[in-house]
Scaffold this active site. Structure first.
Site, PDB file in Angstrom:
ATOM      1  N   LYS A 174      -4.397  14.812  62.518  1.00 12.16           N
ATOM      2  CA  LYS A 174      -3.889  16.002  61.280  1.00 12.16           C
ATOM      3  C   LYS A 174      -4.251  16.943  61.506  1.00 12.16           C
ATOM      4  O   LYS A 174      -4.583  17.883  62.454  1.00 12.16           O
ATOM      5  CB  LYS A 174      -5.698  15.409  60.965  1.00 12.16           C
ATOM      6  CG  LYS A 174      -6.024  13.765  60.303  1.00 12.16           C
ATOM      7  CD  LYS A 174      -5.361  13.741  59.100  1.00 12.16           C
ATOM      8  CE  LYS A 174      -5.169  11.900  59.342  1.00 12.16           C
ATOM      9  NZ  LYS A 174      -5.080  11.544  58.690  1.00 12.16           N
ATOM     10  N   LYS A 200      -2.121   8.842  66.215  1.00 10.83           N
ATOM     11  CA  LYS A 200      -0.354   8.682  65.827  1.00 10.83           C
ATOM     12  C   LYS A 200      -0.073   8.994  65.332  1.00 10.83           C
ATOM     13  O   LYS A 200      -0.989  10.769  64.549  1.00 10.83           O
ATOM     14  CB  LYS A 200      -0.775   7.570  65.160  1.00 10.83           C
ATOM     15  CG  LYS A 200      -2.021   7.413  63.795  1.00 10.83           C
ATOM     16  CD  LYS A 200      -2.303   6.428  63.226  1.00 10.83           C
ATOM     17  CE  LYS A 200      -0.704   5.551  62.060  1.00 10.83           C
ATOM     18  NZ  LYS A 200      -0.940   6.867  61.460  1.00 10.83           N
ATOM     19  N   ASP A 202       1.534  10.272  61.115  1.00 11.06           N
ATOM     20  CA  ASP A 202       1.189   9.598  59.796  1.00 11.06           C
ATOM     21  C   ASP A 202       2.388   9.013  59.186  1.00 11.06           C
ATOM     22  O   ASP A 202       4.136   9.567  59.735  1.00 11.06           O
ATOM     23  CB  ASP A 202       0.135  10.046  59.081  1.00 11.06           C
ATOM     24  CG  ASP A 202      -0.426   9.797  58.431  1.00 11.06           C
ATOM     25  OD1 ASP A 202      -0.946   8.087  57.884  1.00 11.06           O
ATOM     26  OD2 ASP A 202      -1.678  10.572  58.031  1.00 11.06           O
ATOM     27  N   GLU A 203       1.916   8.043  58.013  1.00 14.94           N
ATOM     28  CA  GLU A 203       3.117   7.651  57.520  1.00 14.94           C
ATOM     29  C   GLU A 203       3.890   8.684  57.121  1.00 14.94           C
ATOM     30  O   GLU A 203       5.490   8.359  56.621  1.00 14.94           O
ATOM     31  CB  GLU A 203       3.140   6.752  55.984  1.00 14.94           C
ATOM     32  CG  GLU A 203       2.400   7.579  55.096  1.00 14.94           C
ATOM     33  CD  GLU A 203       0.918   8.201  55.158  1.00 14.94           C
ATOM     34  OE1 GLU A 203       0.647   8.705  54.183  1.00 14.94           O
ATOM     35  OE2 GLU A 203       0.091   8.081  55.625  1.00 14.94           O
ATOM     36  N   HIS A 292       2.498   0.661  59.754  1.00 14.16           N
ATOM     37  CA  HIS A 292       1.531   1.372  59.294  1.00 14.16           C
ATOM     38  C   HIS A 292       1.754   0.792  57.696  1.00 14.16           C
ATOM     39  O   HIS A 292       3.243   1.402  57.628  1.00 14.16           O
ATOM     40  CB  HIS A 292       1.866   2.644  58.826  1.00 14.16           C
ATOM     41  CG  HIS A 292       0.792   3.968  57.689  1.00 14.16           C
ATOM     42  ND1 HIS A 292       0.525   3.758  56.644  1.00 14.16           N
ATOM     43  CD2 HIS A 292      -0.189   4.835  58.388  1.00 14.16           C
ATOM     44  CE1 HIS A 292       0.323   4.645  56.121  1.00 14.16           C
ATOM     45  NE2 HIS A 292      -0.284   5.061  57.176  1.00 14.16           N
ATOM     46  N   LYS A 332     -12.917   4.853  53.646  1.00 17.92           N
ATOM     47  CA  LYS A 332     -12.607   5.784  51.362  1.00 17.92           C
ATOM     48  C   LYS A 332     -11.214   4.611  51.249  1.00 17.92           C
ATOM     49  O   LYS A 332     -11.536   5.136  49.882  1.00 17.92           O
ATOM     50  CB  LYS A 332     -12.134   6.756  52.099  1.00 17.92           C
ATOM     51  CG  LYS A 332     -10.520   7.369  52.964  1.00 17.92           C
ATOM     52  CD  LYS A 332     -10.161   8.572  53.342  1.00 17.92           C
ATOM     53  CE  LYS A 332      -8.499   8.422  53.545  1.00 17.92           C
ATOM     54  NZ  LYS A 332      -8.243   9.650  53.960  1.00 17.92           N
TER      55      LYS A 332
END
Length: 483
Positions: A174, A200, A202-203, A292, A332
């Site tokens: 992030k 990882k 992210d998508e 993912h 979430k």
């Protein structure tokens, strides 16, 4: 509903109801080699549910809107899909579960693309239906044996990583967009050095102007190698090889292998053919394949229209992925506890037992296809460790993105908090403690000697995402007399 028309009556030119054309057989007994699909159908006003089910069977196999004489040039009775059972959905007026059987001769061996071209190809736009959802499928072992299955599988993955007896720990870098390759690599190094097994991509991190893919791979693998040397553990980073063409995906995967990566990643949106191609490549090259599930919520989340995620889990196990994001229950993202546990069972069990409470409508022998490692991600943190273990078990990857990188004392401290939390909880479980009820106490005990965990618990103790799930089960357990 009147009987199926036979002989010359069946082949008179014109339009006859689907049920009379042979796509409804109330007394049909599915053969051991039949593929079975369970659809949730919501017919338009005035449309009989049996006719609606027959229409779905017809339009997903051999039918069109009118009688065609060329049916007589085929083994039509074999090739017609057969709706054979229609049940009202409990507590949902106007909705029905329709069971439809397909002979496996209708499908190409080992092809998810061909399977789905029939099962979901045309019928979801059918005017006679308000909505349609594919809830579950059964596959005969003979058909499953035509698929590779997971490229590595849970058992071999643990052997390659030398990690046993606990969930694997991960994090998503992030912010997912905007970091330079060097700073991206720093995040990876600190997270792995602090105790995580994986980090990882992210998508949506592919090869943007701020960070091209080759540069990212180089810095990430430098981070992986340094963290492995510092900790003495096998580490990994999911290098996302998703790209605009199949050729480019293979090129990126080859470079990841050349750099020594143990794992690559793709997004669900690349499509079924590309997923199977990458699974084959990973099998041939001894690589773990992470998937993912990017985009799935556009068609899996609503109860009345689309595809249940449990079906996607089945297709992806057949296609050959090793990991797939499958929900957290407490995070979430959307996830009813029963539904998520059903997804995990689909991915991990060698034999799946019918469980209507979890939305599983069929027993399923997986015919020795390897197991897929579910991934829990999205809004989880160390303070939920007891809940995650209770709901998800230990054959799972727990990925704490913000729950690692958002730690006040830095990324390494966030990773350490997660590693200590999971090991403390596993030890307590192995000692026979009730981790679901004693979880907060167990974490506080561990926090006495691990200050990063104490800081994490203080920061995120009140963070929950308690919203009603949109995809919930239709069946609830009923009490029997004397229970």
């Amino acid at each position: 509903m009147s009987e199926t028309l036979k002989g010359a009556e069946r082949y008179k030119a014109g339009v006859i109801p689907y049920a009379k054309m042979g796509y409804w057989e109330a007394d049909y007994e599915p053969k051991p080699t039949d593929i079975i699909a369970l659809f949730r159908i919501s017919p338009q006003e005035g449309v009989d549910p049996i006719e609606a089910a027959a229409a779905v069977a017809g339009e997903s196999s051999t039918a069109t809107w009118t009688v065609v004489w060329t049916d007589r040039l085929t083994a039509a009775d074999l090739y017609r899909a057969k709706a054979y059972k229609v049940d009202a959905v409990p507590g949902a007026e106007g909705q029905y579960f329709a069971y439809i059987a397909y002979d496996y001769d209708l499908f190409e061996e080992g092809s998810i693309a061909n399977l789905t071209a029939s099962i979901i190809g045309n019928v979801f736009g059918f005017k006679a239906l308000k909505s349609l959802r594919l809830e579950d499928m059964y596959f005969p072992p003979a058909y499953l044996k035509t698929f590779q299955g997971p490229a590595t599988g849970i058992v071999a993955e643990r052997e390659r990583l030398d990690k046993y007896g606990r969930p694997l720990l991960g994090a998503t870098t992030k912010p997912k967009l905007g970091l330079s390759a060097r700073n991206y690599g720093r995040v990876v190094y600190e997270a792995l050095k602090g105790g995580l097994d994986f980090v990882k991509d992210d998508e949506n991190i592919n090869s943007q102007p701020f960070m091209k893919w080759r540069e990212r791979y180089l810095y990430c693998m430098e981070a992986v190698n340094r963290a492995s040397a510092a900790t003495g553990e096998v580490k990994g980073h999911y290098l996302n090889v998703t790209a605009g063409t199949m050729e480019e995906m293979i090129r990126r995967a080859e470079f990841a292998k050349e750099l020594g990566s143990v794992i690559i990643m793709i997004d669900l949106i690349v499509g079924y053919t590309a997923i199977q191609s990458m699974a084959k490549w990973c099998y041939d090259n001894d690589m773990i394949l992470h998937l993912h599930r990017a985009g799935h919520g556009t068609y899996t989340r609503q109860k009345t229209h689309g595809i249940s995620f449990r079906v996607i889990c089945k297709w992806m196990r057949m296609a050959g992925v090793d990991h797939i994001h499958a929900g957290t229950v407490v995070g979430k993202l959307e996830g009813d506890p029963n539904m998520v546990q059903g997804f995990y069972d689909v991915l991990r069990e060698p034999y799946l037992h019918k469980n209507l409470q979890q939305g599983i409508f069929f027993d399923q022998d997986w015919a020795s296809l390897k197991k897929v490692m579910p991934v829990a991600s999205g809004g989880i943190h160390a303070g939920q460790m007891h809940q995650l273990l209770h709901y998800l078990g230990e054959d799972v990857i727990l990925q704490f993105g913000g729950g690692t990188i958002g730690h006040p004392d830095g990324i390494e401290a966030g990773a350490t908090a997660n590693r200590v939390a999971v090991e403390a909880m596993i030890q307590a479980r192995n000692e026979g403690r009730d981790i679901m009820n004693e979880g907060p106490e167990i974490l506080q005990e561990a926090a006495r000697w691990c200050s990063p965990l104490g800081v994490a618990l203080d920061l995120w103790k009140d963070i929950t995402f308690d919203y009603a799930s949109t995809d919930t089960g239709d069946y609830v357990p009923t009490e029997t007399p004397g229970s």
